[in-house]
Scaffold this motif. Structure first.
Motif, PDB file in Angstrom:
ATOM      1  N   VAL A   8       0.860  -1.186   0.000  1.00 60.36           N
ATOM      2  CA  VAL A   8       0.000   0.000   0.000  1.00 60.36           C
ATOM      3  C   VAL A   8       0.895   1.234   0.000  1.00 60.36           C
ATOM      4  O   VAL A   8       1.734   1.394   0.893  1.00 60.36           O
ATOM      5  CB  VAL A   8      -0.954   0.021   1.208  1.00 60.36           C
ATOM      6  CG1 VAL A   8      -1.810   1.286   1.204  1.00 60.36           C
ATOM      7  CG2 VAL A   8      -1.825  -1.226   1.221  1.00 60.36           C
ATOM      8  N   LEU A  27      -7.916  -0.530   4.919  1.00 58.34           N
ATOM      9  CA  LEU A  27      -7.076   0.649   4.692  1.00 58.34           C
ATOM     10  C   LEU A  27      -7.250   1.675   5.804  1.00 58.34           C
ATOM     11  O   LEU A  27      -6.272   2.218   6.318  1.00 58.34           O
ATOM     12  CB  LEU A  27      -7.408   1.285   3.336  1.00 58.34           C
ATOM     13  CG  LEU A  27      -7.051   0.449   2.111  1.00 58.34           C
ATOM     14  CD1 LEU A  27      -7.648   1.066   0.855  1.00 58.34           C
ATOM     15  CD2 LEU A  27      -5.545   0.276   1.979  1.00 58.34           C
ATOM     16  N   ARG A  28      -8.472   1.936   6.202  1.00 62.39           N
ATOM     17  CA  ARG A  28      -8.749   2.961   7.217  1.00 62.39           C
ATOM     18  C   ARG A  28      -8.418   2.488   8.627  1.00 62.39           C
ATOM     19  O   ARG A  28      -7.704   3.172   9.351  1.00 62.39           O
ATOM     20  CB  ARG A  28     -10.217   3.380   7.158  1.00 62.39           C
ATOM     21  CG  ARG A  28     -10.598   4.183   5.921  1.00 62.39           C
ATOM     22  CD  ARG A  28     -12.060   4.594   5.942  1.00 62.39           C
ATOM     23  NE  ARG A  28     -12.400   5.370   7.113  1.00 62.39           N
ATOM     24  CZ  ARG A  28     -12.145   6.667   7.264  1.00 62.39           C
ATOM     25  NH1 ARG A  28     -11.536   7.331   6.294  1.00 62.39           N
ATOM     26  NH2 ARG A  28     -12.490   7.301   8.368  1.00 62.39           N
ATOM     27  N   LYS A  33      -5.146   4.694   6.721  1.00 56.83           N
ATOM     28  CA  LYS A  33      -5.254   5.456   5.467  1.00 56.83           C
ATOM     29  C   LYS A  33      -6.633   6.100   5.423  1.00 56.83           C
ATOM     30  O   LYS A  33      -7.517   5.707   4.662  1.00 56.83           O
ATOM     31  CB  LYS A  33      -5.025   4.546   4.248  1.00 56.83           C
ATOM     32  CG  LYS A  33      -3.665   3.875   4.236  1.00 56.83           C
ATOM     33  CD  LYS A  33      -2.580   4.901   3.987  1.00 56.83           C
ATOM     34  CE  LYS A  33      -1.226   4.226   3.854  1.00 56.83           C
ATOM     35  NZ  LYS A  33      -0.194   5.174   3.461  1.00 56.83           N
ATOM     36  N   THR A  36      -9.039   7.438   2.395  1.00 53.21           N
ATOM     37  CA  THR A  36     -10.001   6.568   1.722  1.00 53.21           C
ATOM     38  C   THR A  36     -11.300   6.676   2.507  1.00 53.21           C
ATOM     39  O   THR A  36     -11.421   6.118   3.591  1.00 53.21           O
ATOM     40  CB  THR A  36      -9.492   5.108   1.690  1.00 53.21           C
ATOM     41  OG1 THR A  36      -8.244   5.079   1.012  1.00 53.21           O
ATOM     42  CG2 THR A  36     -10.488   4.197   1.003  1.00 53.21           C
ATOM     43  N   VAL A  50      -9.820   3.681  -4.793  1.00 49.56           N
ATOM     44  CA  VAL A  50      -8.362   3.531  -4.710  1.00 49.56           C
ATOM     45  C   VAL A  50      -7.905   2.819  -5.976  1.00 49.56           C
ATOM     46  O   VAL A  50      -8.721   2.333  -6.756  1.00 49.56           O
ATOM     47  CB  VAL A  50      -7.926   2.720  -3.454  1.00 49.56           C
ATOM     48  CG1 VAL A  50      -8.349   3.411  -2.166  1.00 49.56           C
ATOM     49  CG2 VAL A  50      -8.445   1.292  -3.505  1.00 49.56           C
ATOM     50  N   SER A  59     -13.276   0.615  -2.991  1.00 48.62           N
ATOM     51  CA  SER A  59     -12.764  -0.287  -1.962  1.00 48.62           C
ATOM     52  C   SER A  59     -13.827  -0.760  -0.981  1.00 48.62           C
ATOM     53  O   SER A  59     -13.565  -1.682  -0.206  1.00 48.62           O
ATOM     54  CB  SER A  59     -11.592   0.365  -1.221  1.00 48.62           C
ATOM     55  OG  SER A  59     -11.993   1.544  -0.556  1.00 48.62           O
ATOM     56  N   THR A  74      -3.434   4.701  -2.511  1.00 44.37           N
ATOM     57  CA  THR A  74      -4.496   5.529  -1.944  1.00 44.37           C
ATOM     58  C   THR A  74      -4.170   6.989  -2.243  1.00 44.37           C
ATOM     59  O   THR A  74      -3.098   7.309  -2.757  1.00 44.37           O
ATOM     60  CB  THR A  74      -4.589   5.340  -0.417  1.00 44.37           C
ATOM     61  OG1 THR A  74      -3.428   5.902   0.191  1.00 44.37           O
ATOM     62  CG2 THR A  74      -4.734   3.867  -0.046  1.00 44.37           C
TER      63      THR A  74
END
Length: 172
Positions: A8, A27-28, A33, A36, A50, A59, A74
């Motif tokens: 990533v 991701l979060r 991240k 996103t 993404v 995503s 991202t």
């Protein structure tokens, strides 16, 4: 739990995840991240867009385990060495945002579009971003931003992977 290995924004990760965890959640929540964004949980809005293996995806409609072995970029991975990606810069210069909620996903969709079509017409831009909803701008400045970025980019140009990224646009 299932192990997921994914790159990533140029960094390799290996994590145990629930098989039903969405890529957006991974991701979060796992990687932090937060650019996103999750806007609808139904893949209608595009805020969670993404790049997965060079293609834009929503995503919230991809499981984290489906990204195993893949490469994700991202919004945080676009800027390099303190410089905005040309699409980010064009959105800033052309006022292609208002509230900013759709901006990360819109930029990611635009980067993918320009990778495939380095000189899109207005209609092609509108078609290329049609899966991303903006409730504020009326799209005119977004279209202008994408076309401005196209003029400032080499055909198919994307930020190189593996460099230090600078967080930008849309963190929650």
């Amino acid at each position: 739990m299932t192990e997921v290995r994914v790159t990533v924004d140029g960094v390799n990760y290996a994590d145990d995840v629930e098989p039903r965890m969405l890529l957006a959640q991974y991701l979060r929540e796992t990687l932090g991240k937060t650019g996103t964004l999750i806007g609808c949980d139904t893949s209608n809005c595009g805020a969670c867009t993404v790049s997965l293996n060079g293609q834009s995806v929503k995503s919230c409609s991809v499981l984290a385990v489906q990204a195993d072995g893949g490469e994700v970029t991202t919004i945080e991975g676009l800027a390099r060495d303190g410089n905005l990606h040309p699409v980010q810069e064009a959105f800033r210069e052309c006022h292609g945002l208002q509230c900013g909620y759709c901006t990360p996903g819109m930029i990611m969709a635009a980067v993918d579009l320009l990778g495939d079509n380095p000189d899109p017409t207005e209609q092609e831009v509108r078609e290329g971003i049609e899966g991303n909803l903006c409730r504020c701008t009326g799209y005119q400045n977004i279209v202008r931003a994408v076309q401005s970025a196209a003029k400032n980019m080499k055909p198919g140009a994307q930020a190189p992977a593996g460099q230090t990224a600078t967080p930008v646009a849309g963190g929650n």
